[in-house]
Design an enzyme around this catalytic site. Structure first.
Site, mmCIF file in Angstrom:
data_model
loop_
_atom_site.group_PDB
_atom_site.id
_atom_site.type_symbol
_atom_site.label_atom_id
_atom_site.label_comp_id
_atom_site.label_asym_id
_atom_site.label_seq_id
_atom_site.Cartn_x
_atom_site.Cartn_y
_atom_site.Cartn_z
ATOM 1 N N LYS A 121 0.831 -1.211 0.000
ATOM 2 C CA LYS A 121 0.000 0.000 0.000
ATOM 3 C C LYS A 121 0.864 1.259 0.000
ATOM 4 C CE LYS A 121 -1.818 1.585 3.809
ATOM 5 N NZ LYS A 121 -1.367 3.026 3.881
ATOM 6 N N ASP A 139 -6.450 1.272 1.620
ATOM 7 C CA ASP A 139 -6.290 1.391 3.069
ATOM 8 C C ASP A 139 -7.632 1.056 3.724
ATOM 9 O OD1 ASP A 139 -7.928 3.567 2.617
ATOM 10 O OD2 ASP A 139 -6.580 5.042 3.520
#
Length: 211
Positions: A121, A139
């Site tokens: 991420k 997220d």
């Protein structure tokens, strides 16, 4: 998962409301952005910005961060959750950047993910915000909103990322992460969604919808 046509319609609405959303973290170069993203894990962007406002005045490169040292670094970031582990990662990351990448933040996904403290991420956010690549960082906000609006029913972030990449045209991938993060942060909040001011309420069939 709702039809791709409807997913694109929802993003059309988000795009019309905010054509070029920005990352809310403060940074001045690729390294400070990377540090800010690492610090933002399980922390708010506002909290990170408060800490880095002073930190980046003295340490805005891997070399300066290494010279600062871990104990002084901790003093700057001690208001941020998990700051001890994050400080260790940032120091180790700085060492590796100097040793293996000539002090420069790499533009390659695999190389980024090889850095201490940098996961998939984090790499995706950096590639998107700094290098302008059409990546999809998932997220907690993105994961939750994607399920709530039935963009994906993936059981993990990888599955949600895959579904979104498959559904969205490339023209929207540059901003898709920002739209969903900001939407989840300010409108479709986890505890109390602001459905009255939601621009895509007509597409939402969630049981706790407040309209």
């Amino acid at each position: 998962m709702r039809p791709v046509k409807e997913i694109i319609e929802i993003f059309d609405v988000l795009a019309a409301a905010d054509p070029a959303p920005k990352c809310e973290l403060c940074y001045s170069n690729a390294f400070t952005l990377l540090v800010a993203i690492v610090l933002s894990a399980q922390s708010t962007d506002k909290g990170v910005n408060r800490a880095t406002a002073e930190l980046f005045k003295v340490a805005d490169t891997p070399q300066k961060t290494l010279a600062l040292g871990i104990e002084k670094l901790k003093e700057y970031i001690k208001t941020i959750g998990l700051y001890n582990n994050k400080a260790k990662s940032i120091i180790a990351m700085s060492e590796m950047l100097i040793r293996d990448f000539n002090g420069e933040v790499p533009e390659d996904q695999q190389q980024l993910e090889s850095l201490p403290g940098v996961g998939h991420k984090t790499a995706n956010v950096l590639l998107n915000v700094w290098f302008g690549k059409p990546t999809m960082a998932v997220d907690t906000h993105v994961f939750r909103v994607a399920h709530r609006l039935d963009f994906s029913q993936g059981k993990n972030v990888e599955a949600v990322e895959k579904d979104l990449l498959k559904a969205l045209p490339e023209r929207y991938l540059m901003y898709a992460n920002h739209w969903l993060v900001l939407f989840g942060r300010y409108i479709c909040k986890a505890q109390k969604p602001d459905c009255t001011h939601c621009p895509v309420a007509a597409y939402c069939y969630s049981s706790d919808k407040r309209i």
